[in-house]
Write an enzyme that holds these catalytic residues in place. Structure first.
Site, PDB file in Angstrom:
ATOM      1  N   ALA A  41       0.869  -1.191   0.000  1.00 54.10           N
ATOM      2  CA  ALA A  41       0.000   0.000   0.000  1.00 54.10           C
ATOM      3  C   ALA A  41       0.898   1.232   0.000  1.00 54.10           C
ATOM      4  O   ALA A  41       0.784   2.131   0.842  1.00 54.10           O
ATOM      5  CB  ALA A  41      -0.964   0.004   1.184  1.00 54.10           C
ATOM      6  N   HIS A  43       3.073   4.572  -0.410  1.00 55.81           N
ATOM      7  CA  HIS A  43       2.845   6.007  -0.583  1.00 55.81           C
ATOM      8  C   HIS A  43       4.211   6.679  -0.677  1.00 55.81           C
ATOM      9  O   HIS A  43       5.254   6.008  -0.630  1.00 55.81           O
ATOM     10  CB  HIS A  43       1.986   6.558   0.562  1.00 55.81           C
ATOM     11  N   HIS A  46       7.035   5.655   1.835  1.00 50.30           N
ATOM     12  CA  HIS A  46       7.781   4.443   1.466  1.00 50.30           C
ATOM     13  C   HIS A  46       8.764   4.752   0.328  1.00 50.30           C
ATOM     14  O   HIS A  46       9.911   4.311   0.342  1.00 50.30           O
ATOM     15  CB  HIS A  46       6.833   3.347   0.957  1.00 50.30           C
ATOM     16  N   GLN A 162      10.331   1.504  16.330  1.00 54.66           N
ATOM     17  CA  GLN A 162      10.703   0.354  15.487  1.00 54.66           C
ATOM     18  C   GLN A 162      12.140   0.511  14.970  1.00 54.66           C
ATOM     19  O   GLN A 162      12.920  -0.453  14.970  1.00 54.66           O
ATOM     20  CB  GLN A 162       9.721   0.268  14.328  1.00 54.66           C
TER      21      GLN A 162
END
Ligand code: AMP
Length: 294
Positions: A41, A43, A46, A162
């Site tokens: 997905a 965008h 990314h 993360q």
């Protein structure tokens, strides 16, 4: 005729064997490999990581894998947006050389029973309300890094905790890869780009656009020497009036090891950020903002 040479066409590998064949050929001819793990997905956030990986290395690999083990049963694994054809087109345009799109059985074959746990840095913030999340993330990223064997891997600061978990894992396990953080890419009104923004209704989207303004003004006040507990209280009130359904967390923490700052002015020697996770409608959004230092 296509303006692209065969070498600039995006390849697609669905198995570790096919992936290794491509990457090993590059490595044995002395080319460096940049890697961007994603759940698809895609965008511009990314794609900024893909472009950064392309600047840092000769060849770029991006993975698309919606990792089941980082979702709790009540979370959005089955409804998570998936659109491989569009993603591949975007990767091609961003200059990616190879998309790695393994099916779940490539990643978790029968009998799979290993997991990676990164201790302190996985606790608090997202680790609090999503207790299985970082174990799932660390394990799948460890596998992906072992499968791709990149020179450098790029992760977004959007998921700042993360990024720290992955850096810690790579250091602790002596994994031969450089981990690089990339800045958050935002929509015109400052909302951090996220695949989950697609879930927002028009009203929710307007509320979501206020989150970044609230945390950036908190960061401004902190950089001017305001007391952290006052800033946190005012931030919570601002979120309530912005129409947020629930605040999962709103915290100030050090950028290096996530030590919380609860009160008093920020120590200018320690880089800090404001971290937020908020539920808007039914969608959980996260963001963070650095406190500028004098
Ligand atoms: P995801 O597909 O959500 O797992 O994200 C894959 C990678 O993209 C992670 O390293 C994210 O931190 C990064 N990423 C997601 N959104 C953004 C954004 N708005 N700006 C920069 N990086 C992002």
């Amino acid at each position: 005729m296509s303006p692209l040479s065969a070498d600039s066409q995006l390849g697609v590998a669905r198995t570790v064997k096919a992936l290794r064949a491509r990457v090993d050929a590059w490595r044995s001819s002395g080319q460096s490999v940049g890697f961007v793990p994603t759940m698809g997905a895609l965008h511009d956030g990314h794609l900024s990581l893909v472009r950064m990986a392309a600047r840092l290395s000769d060849r770029t690999v991006a993975s698309i894998f919606v990792n089941p083990t980082q979702f709790a049963p009540h979370e959005d694994f089955s409804s998570y947006p998936r659109n491989e054809a569009q993603d591949l087109e975007k990767l091609q345009i961003a200059g990616c050389h190879l998309a790695y799109t393994p099916p779940p059985e490539q990643m978790y074959p029968p009998g799979f029973q290993t997991s990676i746990k990164v201790e302190a840095v996985s606790q608090g913030l997202c680790g609090e309300s999503r207790p299985h999340f970082f174990g799932g993330v660390a394990t799948v990223v460890c596998k992906l890094l072992n499968q791709v064997r990149p020179t450098v891997a790029v992760f977004g600061e959007k998921d700042f905790q993360q990024l720290l978990v992955i850096k810690r894992m790579v250091r602790d396990l002596d994994m031969p890869v450089e981990i690089v953080g990339a800045p958050i890419v935002r929509e015109a009104d400052g909302l951090a780009m996220s695949s989950r923004n697609a879930y927002l209704s028009t009203d929710e989207r307007a509320t979501a656009g206020k989150l970044n303004k609230i945390i950036s003004s908190m960061a401004d006040r902190l950089s001017e020497g305001a007391d952290a507990s006052d800033v946190l209280n005012d931030g919570r009130m601002a979120l309530e009036s912005a129409g947020v359904s629930r605040v999962d967390y709103l915290e100030i923490r050090s950028e290096t090891d996530l030590t919380p700052v609860l009160y008093g002015p920020i120590d200018p020697a320690i880089p800090a950020r404001v971290f937020i996770a908020a539920i808007v409608g039914k969608t959980r959004l996260i963001d963070n903002w650095p406190v500028r230092r004098a």
